[in-house]
Structures are given as structure tokens and as C-alpha cells.
Motif scaffolding. Structure first.
Motif, PDB file in Angstrom:
ATOM      1  N   PHE A  64      -1.433  -6.699   2.937  1.00 52.04           N
ATOM      2  CA  PHE A  64      -2.466  -7.209   2.365  1.00 52.04           C
ATOM      3  C   PHE A  64      -3.201  -5.880   1.375  1.00 52.04           C
ATOM      4  CE2 PHE A  64      -3.006  -9.935   5.975  1.00 52.04           C
ATOM      5  CZ  PHE A  64      -3.064 -11.153   5.501  1.00 52.04           C
ATOM      6  N   THR A  65      -3.278  -5.956   0.132  1.00 52.61           N
ATOM      7  CA  THR A  65      -3.867  -4.994  -0.504  1.00 52.61           C
ATOM      8  C   THR A  65      -5.216  -5.230  -1.153  1.00 52.61           C
ATOM      9  OG1 THR A  65      -2.867  -5.929  -2.471  1.00 52.61           O
ATOM     10  CG2 THR A  65      -1.517  -4.632  -1.267  1.00 52.61           C
ATOM     11  N   ARG A  66      -5.840  -6.504  -1.081  1.00 51.29           N
ATOM     12  CA  ARG A  66      -7.169  -6.663  -1.769  1.00 51.29           C
ATOM     13  C   ARG A  66      -7.942  -7.474  -0.976  1.00 51.29           C
ATOM     14  NH1 ARG A  66      -8.378  -4.209  -6.401  1.00 51.29           N
ATOM     15  NH2 ARG A  66      -9.236  -5.742  -7.347  1.00 51.29           N
ATOM     16  N   PRO A  73     -21.746 -15.556  -4.233  1.00 44.87           N
ATOM     17  CA  PRO A  73     -20.557 -15.646  -5.201  1.00 44.87           C
ATOM     18  C   PRO A  73     -20.728 -14.462  -6.076  1.00 44.87           C
ATOM     19  CG  PRO A  73     -22.202 -17.772  -4.752  1.00 44.87           C
ATOM     20  CD  PRO A  73     -22.745 -16.529  -4.036  1.00 44.87           C
ATOM     21  N   GLY A  74     -19.633 -14.386  -6.960  1.00 40.09           N
ATOM     22  CA  GLY A  74     -19.522 -13.248  -7.740  1.00 40.09           C
ATOM     23  C   GLY A  74     -19.227 -11.931  -7.261  1.00 40.09           C
ATOM     24  N   ARG A  75     -18.802 -11.684  -6.061  1.00 42.12           N
ATOM     25  CA  ARG A  75     -18.486 -10.546  -5.495  1.00 42.12           C
ATOM     26  C   ARG A  75     -17.198  -9.963  -6.083  1.00 42.12           C
ATOM     27  NH1 ARG A  75     -22.516  -7.545  -2.801  1.00 42.12           N
ATOM     28  NH2 ARG A  75     -23.767  -9.266  -1.539  1.00 42.12           N
ATOM     29  N   PRO A  76     -17.060  -8.701  -6.522  1.00 42.45           N
ATOM     30  CA  PRO A  76     -15.719  -8.452  -6.974  1.00 42.45           C
ATOM     31  C   PRO A  76     -14.842  -7.909  -5.896  1.00 42.45           C
ATOM     32  CG  PRO A  76     -17.130  -6.672  -7.263  1.00 42.45           C
ATOM     33  CD  PRO A  76     -18.021  -7.639  -6.826  1.00 42.45           C
ATOM     34  N   ALA A  77     -13.515  -8.060  -6.319  1.00 44.75           N
ATOM     35  CA  ALA A  77     -12.565  -7.750  -5.198  1.00 44.75           C
ATOM     36  C   ALA A  77     -12.288  -6.338  -5.150  1.00 44.75           C
ATOM     37  CB  ALA A  77     -11.283  -8.449  -5.346  1.00 44.75           C
ATOM     38  N   VAL A  78     -12.076  -5.664  -3.938  1.00 40.68           N
ATOM     39  CA  VAL A  78     -11.967  -4.236  -3.921  1.00 40.68           C
ATOM     40  C   VAL A  78     -10.625  -4.070  -3.211  1.00 40.68           C
ATOM     41  CG1 VAL A  78     -14.420  -3.561  -4.018  1.00 40.68           C
ATOM     42  CG2 VAL A  78     -13.040  -4.197  -1.742  1.00 40.68           C
ATOM     43  N   LEU A 234      -8.609 -12.295   1.636  1.00 41.43           N
ATOM     44  CA  LEU A 234      -7.544 -11.450   1.609  1.00 41.43           C
ATOM     45  C   LEU A 234      -6.440 -11.866   0.689  1.00 41.43           C
ATOM     46  CD1 LEU A 234      -7.245 -10.434   5.365  1.00 41.43           C
ATOM     47  CD2 LEU A 234      -8.443  -8.919   3.880  1.00 41.43           C
ATOM     48  N   ALA A 235      -5.888 -10.889  -0.014  1.00 40.83           N
ATOM     49  CA  ALA A 235      -4.690 -11.228  -0.911  1.00 40.83           C
ATOM     50  C   ALA A 235      -3.670 -10.143  -0.703  1.00 40.83           C
ATOM     51  CB  ALA A 235      -5.489 -11.023  -2.300  1.00 40.83           C
ATOM     52  N   ALA A 236      -2.418 -10.677  -0.735  1.00 38.89           N
ATOM     53  CA  ALA A 236      -1.216  -9.938  -0.848  1.00 38.89           C
ATOM     54  C   ALA A 236      -0.159 -10.205  -1.917  1.00 38.89           C
ATOM     55  CB  ALA A 236      -0.547  -9.952   0.596  1.00 38.89           C
ATOM     56  N   ALA A 291      -8.137 -15.885  -7.547  1.00 47.17           N
ATOM     57  CA  ALA A 291      -7.367 -14.833  -7.444  1.00 47.17           C
ATOM     58  C   ALA A 291      -7.936 -13.423  -7.398  1.00 47.17           C
ATOM     59  CB  ALA A 291      -6.253 -14.781  -8.482  1.00 47.17           C
ATOM     60  N   LEU A 292      -7.320 -12.641  -6.612  1.00 52.48           N
ATOM     61  CA  LEU A 292      -7.985 -11.357  -6.390  1.00 52.48           C
ATOM     62  C   LEU A 292      -7.452 -10.296  -7.047  1.00 52.48           C
ATOM     63  CD1 LEU A 292      -8.978 -13.179  -3.975  1.00 52.48           C
ATOM     64  CD2 LEU A 292      -9.077 -11.182  -2.564  1.00 52.48           C
ATOM     65  N   GLY A 293      -6.061 -10.538  -7.592  1.00 53.34           N
ATOM     66  CA  GLY A 293      -5.662  -9.488  -8.352  1.00 53.34           C
ATOM     67  C   GLY A 293      -4.835  -8.553  -7.688  1.00 53.34           C
ATOM     68  N   ALA A 294      -3.991  -8.801  -6.696  1.00 49.20           N
ATOM     69  CA  ALA A 294      -3.029  -8.410  -5.817  1.00 49.20           C
ATOM     70  C   ALA A 294      -1.674  -8.376  -6.438  1.00 49.20           C
ATOM     71  CB  ALA A 294      -2.817  -9.056  -4.359  1.00 49.20           C
ATOM     72  N   ALA A 295      -1.595  -6.918  -6.992  1.00 51.35           N
ATOM     73  CA  ALA A 295      -0.305  -6.699  -7.883  1.00 51.35           C
ATOM     74  C   ALA A 295       0.784  -5.877  -6.942  1.00 51.35           C
ATOM     75  CB  ALA A 295      -0.646  -5.823  -9.012  1.00 51.35           C
ATOM     76  N   ALA A 296       1.986  -6.261  -6.891  1.00 51.29           N
ATOM     77  CA  ALA A 296       3.029  -5.826  -6.310  1.00 51.29           C
ATOM     78  C   ALA A 296       3.223  -4.051  -6.749  1.00 51.29           C
ATOM     79  CB  ALA A 296       4.215  -6.314  -6.496  1.00 51.29           C
ATOM     80  N   ASP A 297       3.157  -3.290  -5.618  1.00 48.48           N
ATOM     81  CA  ASP A 297       3.493  -1.804  -5.967  1.00 48.48           C
ATOM     82  C   ASP A 297       4.340  -1.303  -4.849  1.00 48.48           C
ATOM     83  OD1 ASP A 297       1.789  -2.024  -3.626  1.00 48.48           O
ATOM     84  OD2 ASP A 297      -0.024  -1.009  -4.531  1.00 48.48           O
ATOM     85  N   GLY A 298       4.468  -0.067  -4.656  1.00 45.42           N
ATOM     86  CA  GLY A 298       5.572   0.620  -3.971  1.00 45.42           C
ATOM     87  C   GLY A 298       5.146   0.415  -2.397  1.00 45.42           C
ATOM     88  N   GLY A 299       6.066  -0.181  -1.688  1.00 43.07           N
ATOM     89  CA  GLY A 299       5.727  -0.245  -0.173  1.00 43.07           C
ATOM     90  C   GLY A 299       4.902  -1.260   0.105  1.00 43.07           C
ATOM     91  N   ALA A 300       4.273  -2.116  -0.816  1.00 44.08           N
ATOM     92  CA  ALA A 300       3.442  -3.351  -0.504  1.00 44.08           C
ATOM     93  C   ALA A 300       4.266  -4.434  -0.059  1.00 44.08           C
ATOM     94  CB  ALA A 300       2.708  -3.785  -1.796  1.00 44.08           C
TER      95      ALA A 300
END
Length: 606
Positions: A64-66, A73-78, A234-236, A291-300
Motif C-alpha cells: 500500500f502506497t496511497r 468528499p473531496g479529500r486528496p490522497a496522500v 488504500l491503494a497499491a 483512483a488514488l494514483g498509486a504508481a509502481a516504484d522501487g520495492g512496492a
């Protein structure tokens, strides 16, 4: 000569010698009889299936990254922060320190924040700065409380011992929010050491207490005030593609989403997170707004292949594998009964008796805080045969068993072989409730009540609000005759009872949820309009959904929680939880009532 005799259908050994060892040996003169009984009961029946001796498992996982709170409503993802912190703290933590309004900070937090600042300054040999700050009257703890705030023993003690004598950390935070510390207080101090001390101090306050940004809502961003629940997502990143065996890879690719994995918890009650609190949002890939914008990165993301020795899965009271084996007397599956509609109990008994010995345990390690997928499982048995265990998608074609996988009950999305490993707290230590509010129905008065049993005092400690039956008694009126009818605007109700009345639909949303709003009662003895005093009810000023206050009632609490993680770190946060209530309440409230002056009737209270 030893012999075995049968008495009343029981097999008993009988020895002609007084030696006890012979009797305990239970020797028999006819072992063929036992073999015959085993044959009759099917214990000698064999098949061509071997016992599992090794399991090869391929697992893919995505962290999980995001995170996005969805209280409004309207809360941004962190991005998810500290991996060691429990997820409950991220979801539930409330900001205690309020630099924008130091008077709203609980006295306990303000005093301890001041002591923490002095400790950080002393560690860098800046005690003179702490003394200079404490000498300023505008930075001292003054124990100011709002008008009408409940006061308890802790408030009295703080005022007598600490008011005007110690540094107020909340006021120092407010001073830092407007600019640097006064030059007179920092004269001669090392600027670098002072900056390090203030930075470490503010980080410690944010971790231990939480600091509310100016103008922000004091309630947690994931708190849904009209439902008394938390909501978050949560997003992965997408799971990596499965690898051979080819059949399993094709099956996993067919059922696993190719986009980011979004899991939503629409109604978390604050009593501890588990995997079943979250649901897979299958529409997140088609709707960019979800969508929450969970992008694949190193180790995810990653994959793991493990070989383990399967161990039979056991549980207390499990039926024995063999007929001639003594079982645990504490569980009697044969004595289980059920009615015509109690199918779950009968299915559980049938599963235990028929399929109990068929389960094996072979653990595979995956990171904490991820979504995992079992790509394939290969079972090797004692005959050297290797069997690929299928899934729900392949069962119709191959006819073999399937893995244990969570599946959707219905819908076009089909089966999702995903397992969720949450970074949850497990079992957190909770403090006594700082606030406790019971919401109960009152059918006789045709409304609901919010009964404040414990509220948060100015010191930050809970204050009990007990009520007595005498508070519902009719007051005496000065009438000429003892039996003269006296008109009353309303019968009395205890001070801690706040009515919840149905509200009209919001403008522009006639089909919206039906809400119960807080009302104010007129105290006829004093002419005062009393209102709720708890933080929980103040945050629900917009109303409470009518369906949330059931006939069984509901109880909402606020408490501090502590958990220690496997790495030894401790985490403290303040959160809320919703629990079932204790049924209906009866207040005896009546409006526009004419009653005799001597009436002393008391309502039937819970």
C-alpha cells in the motif's frame, strides 16, 4: 491363561493373574476380530492418493502506497508515511494541540508540551532560553476554561498547582506559527542548536499528540460525523504478472486487475482493523475520480516462491482421523442440534466430520501492509506426484479442488484471488473512556436521546456526568390547593440528556438521508437553554443519520490508545469507537401537561 470377554457390548480385557501390567496391556486372544471391525468400518480401504510432503507456492504482492480519508468528499490522497506506525493511528488520530487557538488545547497536553520543550532545550544546553520563555506572562499556563465547561478534580488540581507557574507549550507553538521566538529570550543562544531543539520538539509533539493546522476541522479527516464511523481508502500499484506454471499464470492474469488496486473501508467502527473491513473497488480502474494514483516504484511490488513442509491444520475439539482414537471430551459434535433454518451450524458440523483432516498449513512470508495474490500452488505427495491446485476460474474445466480465496458474492467482476495483510495494531491498550455518549430511542416521546455519560474536561481528562431518577421528578408548584391542576410547559429531564429530533430534508437534496438533529431543552427552573457539552456531539452538529440510531441503541466513545510494534516502537493516539447500545430509553417527557401539584411520578428509566 489370558482371555478377552465381551460384556454387554463392551470389549474388556480380563487376566487371571494379579499382575497389573497384564491388565494394562489389554492383550487379546483374537486380534482377527479387531481387524474385522476395522475392515467393516472402512479403515482398511485404501486409495491411490498420497499424503502431501511438500508445497511449492508462488506469491505476488504489492505494498500500500496511497491513503485517502473519506470523512468528507473531496479529500486528496496522500502517500503513506511511517511504515512502522499502525494503520489505526493513521485513520483515527485526532489532533490535540491547537496552535491557532491555544485556549482549546487540553491543559494536560499544554503542560506536557511545555515540559517537553524545556527537556529538549536542556539537552542542548539552552536552559536559559527555557527560563526566559517561562518568565513571560503571556507564555505561562493560565488554566483558562470556557464558560459552562464541566470541572472535575483534575481541573481543580491543575489550577492550584500549575496555573501561572509553568510554561504553556501550546502558546509557544502559536508563537512559532507567527514567526521566530522573541529576540530577548534567545539572546546569546546558538542558532543551530536552538533550531535543532525546536525541530525535534515539534516532531515529537506531532507524533505523540498531533498538531491541528490553523482553520482545520478538529475531527479526524476520515471521521464521518453523521454515521459515527470512519471511512477511508488504500491503494497499491498493480500486481506483477504471474509466471509459470503457464496454466496458473493465464488464470491469474484473467482474474487479477491490471490497474492499481483500491480497497475501501466505508464503515469502520474504530474497534480494530481487519481484512474484512475493506472491500475491493472494482470500478476504480474505469473511474479516474475513484483512483488514488498509486504508481509502481522501487520495492512496492515483488514476488516470492517458497517451499514448505505442510502441517495438518488442527483446532480444539477436532474429530479424530481414526475411529479407534479417543477424542476430546469437551466437544461433542454428535450432540449438536439445529432448527430448520439453522443451516450454518449443520454445515459446520458436516465440514468438521467429513473434511476436517483435509486441511494443511504451509506459511509463506509477505510484507506487512500489502495486497498479496497466490499465483500457483504445487503439491508433492509421498508417491512423487506433483499436482497443480486450481482456482475458482479453473475448477469448471479441470474438476479439481481450489485454493482458499476471497471471492465476490455476485457480479460481473467474478473472483478476485487477493489476500490483504494490513499493518494493523492487533490488540491496542485503551485508556478509560474520555467521552462516552449513548444514543437511544424513546418511542413514548417519539424522539431519540443522546445521553452524555462522560465528557472531556478542560484538563483533557474525562468527567462523569451521572444523573439521578430524582432529576425526572415534577417540581413543586405554589398552588392554592394541593389538588389543583398545574400547567407545565414540559416535564423535567436530566441535564445530560440531549434530544435528537427529525430534521427537514436539506435544500436541494429532498431524497437525501433522513437526519436527526440536536435540539435544546428549556430549563424551566432557570430559563436556560441547555445544549450538549461533549466533543462527539459537537462534531455531529449537522445531524445524525436516522438509521444509525437503532432500537438497540449505539454507544460512541473517545479514548487514548497505545500499541507497541514488533520493532519496539510505541505509538499513542486518540480515537473514537462505536459499539452496540443497551436498548431503548424512557424519559417520560411530556409537553403542555396539566398535572396535580403533589404528583411525584418517576419515569421507567433504563
Amino acid at each position: 491363561m489370558d482371555q478377552t470377554i465381551v460384556r454387554w457390548g463392551r470389549v474388556e480385557p480380563h487376566a487371571a493373574t494379579p499382575d497389573i501390567a497384564v491388565g494394562l496391556a489389554a492383550e487379546t486372544a483374537d486380534p482377527l476380530w479387531f481387524l474385522l471391525r476395522q475392515w467393516q468400518l472402512g479403515e482398511l480401504t485404501g486409495d491411490d492418493g498420497g499424503s502431501p510432503v511438500a508445497l511449492d507456492t508462488k506469491v505476488s504482492w504489492s505494498r500500500f502506497t496511497r491513503y485517502r480519508p473519506e470523512g468528507t468528499p473531496g479529500r486528496p490522497a496522500v502517500a503513506l508515511g511511517d511504515a512502522a506506525a499502525p494503520l489505526e493511528r493513521l485513520v483515527e488520530q485526532e489532533a490535540v494541540l491547537t496552535p491557532g487557538d491555544p485556549a482549546a488545547t487540553p491543559w494536560t497536553a499544554a503542560v506536557r508540551a511545555g515540559r517537553s520543550l524545556r527537556r529538549h532545550l536542556a539537552a542542548r544546553h539552552l536552559t536559559a532560553v527555557a527560563d526566559a520563555l517561562a518568565a513571560r506572562p503571556d507564555l505561562r499556563f493560565d488554566a483558562a476554561a470556557p464558560d459552562g465547561a464541566p470541572l472535575g478534580p483534575d481541573e481543580v488540581r491543575y489550577r492550584r498547582l500549575l496555573a501561572g507557574r509553568v510554561l504553556d507549550g501550546a502558546k509557544v507553538l502559536a508563537l512559532l506559527a507567527d514567526g521566530p521566538l522573541p529576540a530577548g529570550a534567545t539572546a546569546g543562544a546558538d542558532p543551530g542548536a536552538l533550531a535543532d531543539a525546536l525541530r525535534d520538539w515539534q516532531r515529537e509533539l506531532a507524533e505523540d499528540w498531533g498538531v491541528l493546522a490553523p482553520g482545520a476541522d478538529p475531527a479526524p479527516p476520515s471521521w464521518v460525523p453523521d454515521r459515527f464511523e470512519y471511512a477511508f481508502s488504500l491503494a497499491a500499484p498493480p500486481l506483477p504478472p504471474a509466471e509459470p506454471p503457464a496454466a496458473a499464470a493465464a488464470d491469474a492474469a484473467a482474474v487479477a486487475p491490471a490497474a492499481e488496486l483500491v480497497l475501501r473501508a466505508p464503515a469502520y467502527d474504530g474497534t480494530g482493523l481487519a481484512w474484512y473491513d475493506l472491500d475491493l473497488d472494482a470500478d476504480a480502474a474505469a473511474d479516474p475520480g475513484r483512483a488514488l494514483g498509486a504508481a509502481a516504484d522501487g520495492g512496492a511490488t515483488g514476488q516470492r516462491t517458497a517451499t514448505a513442509l505442510p502441517a495438518p491444520l488442527r483446532y480444539p475439539g477436532m474429530p479424530a482421523d481414526r475411529f479407534w482414537e479417543f477424542e476430546d471430551a469437551r466437544v461433542s459434535l454428535g450432540a449438536a442440534t439445529g432448527g430448520p433454518t439453522d443451516l450454518a451450524r449443520m454445515l459446520a458440523v458436516d465440514f468438521a466430520l467429513v473434511h476436517g483432516p483435509d486441511w494443511y498449513l504451509a506459511p509463506v512470508e509477505v510484507p506487512v501492509g500489502c495486497v498479496a495474490r497466490v499465483d500457483w500452488v504445487v503439491v508433492r505427495d509421498t508417491f512423487g506426484a506433483a499436482t497443480l491446485v486450481g482456482t475458482a476460474a479453473t475448477r469448471a474445466g479441470d474438476g479439481v479442488g481450489r485454493q482458499f480465496q476471497p471471492a465476490a458474492a455476485s457480479g460481473p467482476e467474478g473472483d478476485h484471488p487477493l489476500l490483504v495483510v494490513l499493518p494493523s495494531a492487533g490488540a491496542a491498550l485503551g485508556s478509560p473512556p474520555l467521552e462516552r455518549v449513548a444514543l437511544q430511542r424513546d418511542e413514548a416521546a417519539d424522539l431519540a436521546w443522546a445521553i452524555e455519560q462522560r465528557v472531556l474536561g478542560p484538563s483533557g481528562r474525562g468527567i462523569e456526568l451521572p444523573w439521578q431518577r430524582s432529576e425526572f421528578d415534577l417540581p413543586r408548584a405554589r398552588s392554592a390547593s394541593a389538588y389543583e391542576l398545574v400547567w407545565r410547559l414540559a416535564t423535567p429531564v436530566a441535564r445530560s440528556w440531549t434530544p435528537l429530533v427529525p430534521a427537514a430534508p436539506r435544500p436541494g437534496a429532498p431524497d437525501g438521508p433522513r437526519l436527526l438533529r440536536r435540539a435544546r431543552l428549556l430549563e424551566t427552573r432557570t430559563g436556560e437553554l441547555r445544549a450538549a457539552r461533549s466533543r462527539i456531539l459537537r462534531d455531529a452538529a449537522g445531524g445524525v443519520r436516522d438509521e444509525e440510531v437503532t432500537r438497540g441503541g449505539v454507544e460512541v466513545r473517545m479514548l487514548d490508545q497505545l500499541v507497541r510494534r514488533p520493532d519496539g516502537s510505541s505509538h499513542v493516539w486518540r480515537g473514537r469507537e462505536k459499539r452496540p447500545g443497551r436498548g431503548e430509553a424512557t424519559s417520560g417527557l411530556r409537553f403542555d401537561a396539566a398535572t396535580p401539584d403533589l404528583e411525584r411520578g418517576r419515569p421507567d428509566l433504563p
